[in-house]
Write a protein that holds these residues in place. Structure first.
Motif, PDB file in Angstrom:
ATOM      1  N   LEU A   1      21.107  20.848   1.395  1.00 15.76           N
ATOM      2  CA  LEU A   1      22.070  21.908   1.075  1.00 15.76           C
ATOM      3  C   LEU A   1      21.700  23.212   1.783  1.00 15.76           C
ATOM      4  O   LEU A   1      22.563  23.895   2.342  1.00 15.76           O
ATOM      5  N   GLU A   2      20.416  23.546   1.786  1.00 15.63           N
ATOM      6  CA  GLU A   2      19.992  24.779   2.444  1.00 15.63           C
ATOM      7  C   GLU A   2      20.142  24.690   3.960  1.00 15.63           C
ATOM      8  O   GLU A   2      20.418  25.694   4.620  1.00 15.63           O
TER       9      GLU A   2
ATOM     10  N   ASN B   1      25.305  30.245   8.183  1.00 18.06           N
ATOM     11  CA  ASN B   1      25.104  31.624   7.726  1.00 18.06           C
ATOM     12  C   ASN B   1      25.778  31.885   6.381  1.00 18.06           C
ATOM     13  O   ASN B   1      26.466  32.901   6.178  1.00 18.06           O
ATOM     14  N   LEU B   2      25.579  30.947   5.467  1.00  8.86           N
ATOM     15  CA  LEU B   2      26.153  31.049   4.135  1.00  8.86           C
ATOM     16  C   LEU B   2      25.055  30.907   3.094  1.00  8.86           C
ATOM     17  O   LEU B   2      23.939  30.477   3.405  1.00  8.86           O
ATOM     18  N   THR B   3      25.367  31.263   1.870  1.00 10.09           N
ATOM     19  CA  THR B   3      24.458  30.967   0.765  1.00 10.09           C
ATOM     20  C   THR B   3      24.751  29.547   0.283  1.00 10.09           C
ATOM     21  O   THR B   3      25.819  28.983   0.570  1.00 10.09           O
ATOM     22  N   THR B   4      23.822  28.973  -0.462  1.00 10.09           N
ATOM     23  CA  THR B   4      24.059  27.624  -0.989  1.00 10.09           C
ATOM     24  C   THR B   4      25.240  27.620  -1.955  1.00 10.09           C
ATOM     25  O   THR B   4      26.006  26.647  -2.001  1.00 10.09           O
ATOM     26  N   ASP B   5      25.403  28.698  -2.717  1.00 12.74           N
ATOM     27  CA  ASP B   5      26.544  28.779  -3.639  1.00 12.74           C
ATOM     28  C   ASP B   5      27.862  28.788  -2.879  1.00 12.74           C
ATOM     29  O   ASP B   5      28.854  28.183  -3.325  1.00 12.74           O
TER      30      ASP B   5
ATOM     31  N   ILE C   1      22.572  15.627   3.437  1.00 13.03           N
ATOM     32  CA  ILE C   1      22.838  15.347   2.027  1.00 13.03           C
ATOM     33  C   ILE C   1      22.835  16.650   1.227  1.00 13.03           C
ATOM     34  O   ILE C   1      21.835  17.361   1.185  1.00 13.03           O
ATOM     35  N   ILE C   2      23.977  16.933   0.584  1.00  8.09           N
ATOM     36  CA  ILE C   2      24.104  18.200  -0.150  1.00  8.09           C
ATOM     37  C   ILE C   2      24.220  17.996  -1.662  1.00  8.09           C
ATOM     38  O   ILE C   2      24.189  18.963  -2.421  1.00  8.09           O
TER      39      ILE C   2
END
Length: 240
Positions: free
Chosen positions: A116-117, A124-128, A197-198
């Motif tokens: 996910l990270e 350039n995003l957060t995991t949320d 895999i997220i």
């Protein structure tokens, strides 16, 4: 169905492939589904099976059965070609198809989504934000392949597109939700794979004991629903 981009070609002595274009989109998907459903309902003499893909349908046939009762001098391929051409003229994709919407609960990140990270950093995003974008999509099941019950889904936001892993894993647990390029999918069995895999779903997508082993079918719609780890385990308890 009239489309200048439809091509019918022999694939082998016992198969023929009908290609509706070279792009993955819903219009072509409807054409693939229309021909597939027509063949299910109207199998011709010698018909064995069909295999649908993103942009094509491959039809397998028994040449000897195709020739049985035939009064013309055409080859089995020519007879099947004529049959398919006639079928295409009868199809009406503009009517559309009824489809199911399947909710798939997913526990994102942590031990269930170790990449996910990676996906977040790549875009350039957060995991949320990745979870929000992935779970807000309206996905279409284009085809089942790679492994029994494995769905190839279209409709993922390009904002979370991420290349496959450079070093594929030797085993990915069934239920794992992954991203590969602009596609997302769910591993239906424990298999090797290179998708990022997220998350993971507690649902079994391949159920060999059922009359219809694959939970998802081409043409279905999928919506991913984020759940907590505790909710994941509760789902598993209910299923078992």
């Amino acid at each position: 169905m009239r489309n200048e981009q439809i091509f019918i070609q022999p694939l082998s002595d016992t198969s023929i492939i009908i290609t509706f274009g070279n792009e993955i989109d819903e219009k072509i998907h409807l054409q693939v589904q229309s021909l597939s459903k027509y063949l299910e309902q109207n199998p011709f003499k010698g018909f064995v099976e069909y295999v649908s893909a993103f942009t094509s349908v491959t039809v397998f046939y028994d040449p000897l059965e195709v020739l049985e009762g035939s009064n013309n001098e055409h080859s089995p391929y020519q007879i099947v070609h004529q049959t398919i051409t006639s079928a295409l003229g009868k199809l009406q994709t503009e009517v559309g198809h009824s489809s199911r919407t399947i909710d798939i609960p997913v526990c994102y990140g942590g031990e269930f989504g170790e990449d996910l990270e990676v996906v977040a950093d790549h875009n350039n995003l957060t995991t949320d934000q990745v979870i929000e974008l992935h779970s807000s999509g309206d996905y279409l099941v284009y085809m089942i392949g790679f492994a029994p019950g494995f769905p190839y889904l279209g409709g993922m936001s390009k904002s979370i597109a991420t290349p496959r892993r450079s070093n594929p894993r030797t085993s990915i647990p069934k239920g794992s939700v992954g991203i590969a390029g602009e596609q997302t999918g769910v591993y239906s069995l424990d298999t090797p794979g290179g998708w990022q895999i997220i998350g993971k779903t507690p649902l079994d997508l391949f159920r060999p004991e059922d009359d219809t082993p694959s939970l998802l079918q081409p043409g279905d719609r999928v919506q991913f629903k984020p759940i907590t780890e505790a909710e994941y385990h509760k789902y598993k308890e209910k299923i078992t």
